[in-house]
Scaffold this motif. Structure first.
Motif, PDB file in Angstrom:
ATOM      1  N   ASP A 187      -2.048  -1.393  -9.010  1.00  0.00           N
ATOM      2  CA  ASP A 187      -3.239  -0.979  -9.532  1.00  0.00           C
ATOM      3  C   ASP A 187      -3.292  -0.966 -10.993  1.00  0.00           C
ATOM      4  O   ASP A 187      -4.148  -1.459 -11.573  1.00  0.00           O
ATOM      5  CB  ASP A 187      -3.513   0.490  -9.101  1.00  0.00           C
ATOM      6  CG  ASP A 187      -3.848   0.700  -7.619  1.00  0.00           C
ATOM      7  OD1 ASP A 187      -4.458  -0.212  -6.965  1.00  0.00           O
ATOM      8  OD2 ASP A 187      -4.135   1.860  -6.944  1.00  0.00           O
ATOM      9  N   SER A 201       1.768   0.780  -4.877  1.00  0.00           N
ATOM     10  CA  SER A 201       0.512   0.743  -5.131  1.00  0.00           C
ATOM     11  C   SER A 201       0.092   1.302  -6.367  1.00  0.00           C
ATOM     12  O   SER A 201      -0.955   0.544  -6.892  1.00  0.00           O
ATOM     13  CB  SER A 201      -0.411   1.608  -3.928  1.00  0.00           C
ATOM     14  OG  SER A 201      -1.825   1.483  -3.959  1.00  0.00           O
ATOM     15  N   ARG A 202       0.582   2.153  -6.922  1.00  0.00           N
ATOM     16  CA  ARG A 202       0.260   2.590  -8.136  1.00  0.00           C
ATOM     17  C   ARG A 202       0.527   1.563  -9.192  1.00  0.00           C
ATOM     18  O   ARG A 202      -0.094   1.194 -10.168  1.00  0.00           O
ATOM     19  CB  ARG A 202       0.884   3.962  -8.484  1.00  0.00           C
ATOM     20  CG  ARG A 202       0.227   5.277  -7.774  1.00  0.00           C
ATOM     21  CD  ARG A 202       1.112   6.333  -8.486  1.00  0.00           C
ATOM     22  NE  ARG A 202       0.565   7.557  -7.458  1.00  0.00           N
ATOM     23  CZ  ARG A 202       1.676   8.229  -6.966  1.00  0.00           C
ATOM     24  NH1 ARG A 202       2.970   8.093  -7.278  1.00  0.00           N
ATOM     25  NH2 ARG A 202       1.379   9.039  -6.003  1.00  0.00           N
ATOM     26  N   ASN A 210       0.795  -1.294  -0.104  1.00  0.00           N
ATOM     27  CA  ASN A 210      -0.094   0.107   0.084  1.00  0.00           C
ATOM     28  C   ASN A 210       0.845   1.101   0.193  1.00  0.00           C
ATOM     29  O   ASN A 210       0.209   2.558  -0.015  1.00  0.00           O
ATOM     30  CB  ASN A 210      -1.110  -0.182   1.213  1.00  0.00           C
ATOM     31  CG  ASN A 210      -2.195  -0.988   0.822  1.00  0.00           C
ATOM     32  OD1 ASN A 210      -2.768  -1.281  -0.350  1.00  0.00           O
ATOM     33  ND2 ASN A 210      -2.403  -1.493   1.853  1.00  0.00           N
ATOM     34  N   MET A 211       2.206   1.296  -0.231  1.00  0.00           N
ATOM     35  CA  MET A 211       2.932   2.321  -0.348  1.00  0.00           C
ATOM     36  C   MET A 211       2.698   2.842  -1.661  1.00  0.00           C
ATOM     37  O   MET A 211       2.340   2.224  -2.713  1.00  0.00           O
ATOM     38  CB  MET A 211       4.738   2.022  -0.165  1.00  0.00           C
ATOM     39  CG  MET A 211       4.964   1.448   1.072  1.00  0.00           C
ATOM     40  SD  MET A 211       6.427   0.748   1.118  1.00  0.00           S
ATOM     41  CE  MET A 211       7.367   2.294   1.465  1.00  0.00           C
ATOM     42  N   ALA A 212       2.741   4.319  -1.782  1.00  0.00           N
ATOM     43  CA  ALA A 212       2.376   5.058  -3.026  1.00  0.00           C
ATOM     44  C   ALA A 212       2.873   4.661  -4.144  1.00  0.00           C
ATOM     45  O   ALA A 212       2.018   4.136  -5.015  1.00  0.00           O
ATOM     46  CB  ALA A 212       2.625   6.520  -2.879  1.00  0.00           C
ATOM     47  N   ILE A 213       3.962   4.286  -4.375  1.00  0.00           N
ATOM     48  CA  ILE A 213       4.539   3.827  -5.715  1.00  0.00           C
ATOM     49  C   ILE A 213       4.470   2.708  -6.029  1.00  0.00           C
ATOM     50  O   ILE A 213       3.936   2.401  -7.118  1.00  0.00           O
ATOM     51  CB  ILE A 213       6.063   4.062  -5.872  1.00  0.00           C
ATOM     52  CG1 ILE A 213       6.554   5.739  -5.685  1.00  0.00           C
ATOM     53  CG2 ILE A 213       6.919   3.496  -7.009  1.00  0.00           C
ATOM     54  CD1 ILE A 213       8.077   6.137  -5.454  1.00  0.00           C
ATOM     55  N   ARG A 244      -8.574   4.485  -1.509  1.00  0.00           N
ATOM     56  CA  ARG A 244      -7.431   4.246  -0.566  1.00  0.00           C
ATOM     57  C   ARG A 244      -7.855   4.687   0.900  1.00  0.00           C
ATOM     58  O   ARG A 244      -8.688   5.748   1.005  1.00  0.00           O
ATOM     59  CB  ARG A 244      -6.356   5.205  -1.013  1.00  0.00           C
ATOM     60  CG  ARG A 244      -5.608   4.577  -2.286  1.00  0.00           C
ATOM     61  CD  ARG A 244      -4.460   5.608  -2.386  1.00  0.00           C
ATOM     62  NE  ARG A 244      -3.494   4.712  -3.523  1.00  0.00           N
ATOM     63  CZ  ARG A 244      -3.861   4.897  -4.638  1.00  0.00           C
ATOM     64  NH1 ARG A 244      -4.795   5.408  -5.226  1.00  0.00           N
ATOM     65  NH2 ARG A 244      -3.140   4.291  -5.584  1.00  0.00           N
TER      66      ARG A 244
END
Length: 140
Positions: free
Chosen positions: A129, A125-126, A120-123, A139
């Motif tokens: 996704d 997670s993207r 679920n860390m930003a990078i 989120r």
């Protein structure tokens, strides 16, 4: 509850050993012997778990034929002796074959305590996704 037969238990073991050998083959700079053994064990384990007929039907469905050809040709290329090229073909075929299962697997892994925090860390997670095809994920 459903019962697991002895053949299915053996198949899970074979598939597990196959994945382990594939991981070690990649880790040891694409060792063609480990990759070949891993491929053979994984395919035979899959055949034992879901049965030979269902395995054949899975790989040769009309909408999965492109992934099947890529995956099987990758295995053949690894067996011939070009492990890096073969693993590229296999990875592409694996993604095409199991892309319908990927969103379910990613969402399941996101609920595991330690891995979920990492995924679920930003990078990361993207990227996940995009792989899962879930661009409108909420989120929390």
């Amino acid at each position: 509850m459903f019962e697991i037969t002895d053949t299915q238990k053996i198949g899970v073991g074979l598939a597990g050993f196959g994945i382990t050998f594939l991981f070690l083959g990649v880790l040891l700079l694409f060792d063609k012997g480990l990759l070949a053994i891993g491929n053979i064990l994984f395919i035979s384990g899959l055949g034992c778990v879901i049965g030979p007929r269902r395995t054949f039907c899975f790989f040769f469905q009309r909408h999965k034929i492109k992934g099947s050809i890529s995956f099987i040709s990758g295995i053949i290329i690894v067996l011939i002796g070009w492990p890096i090229v073969g693993m590229i073909f296999e990875t592409y075929g694996f993604i095409l074959l199991f892309s319908g299962f990927l969103p379910v697997a990613i969402n399941f892994i996101r609920r595991i305590p330690v891995l979920g925090t990492l995924l679920n860390m930003a990078i990361i997670s993207r990227i996940l996704d995009m792989l899962a095809g879930d661009s409108n994920r909420t989120r929390v």
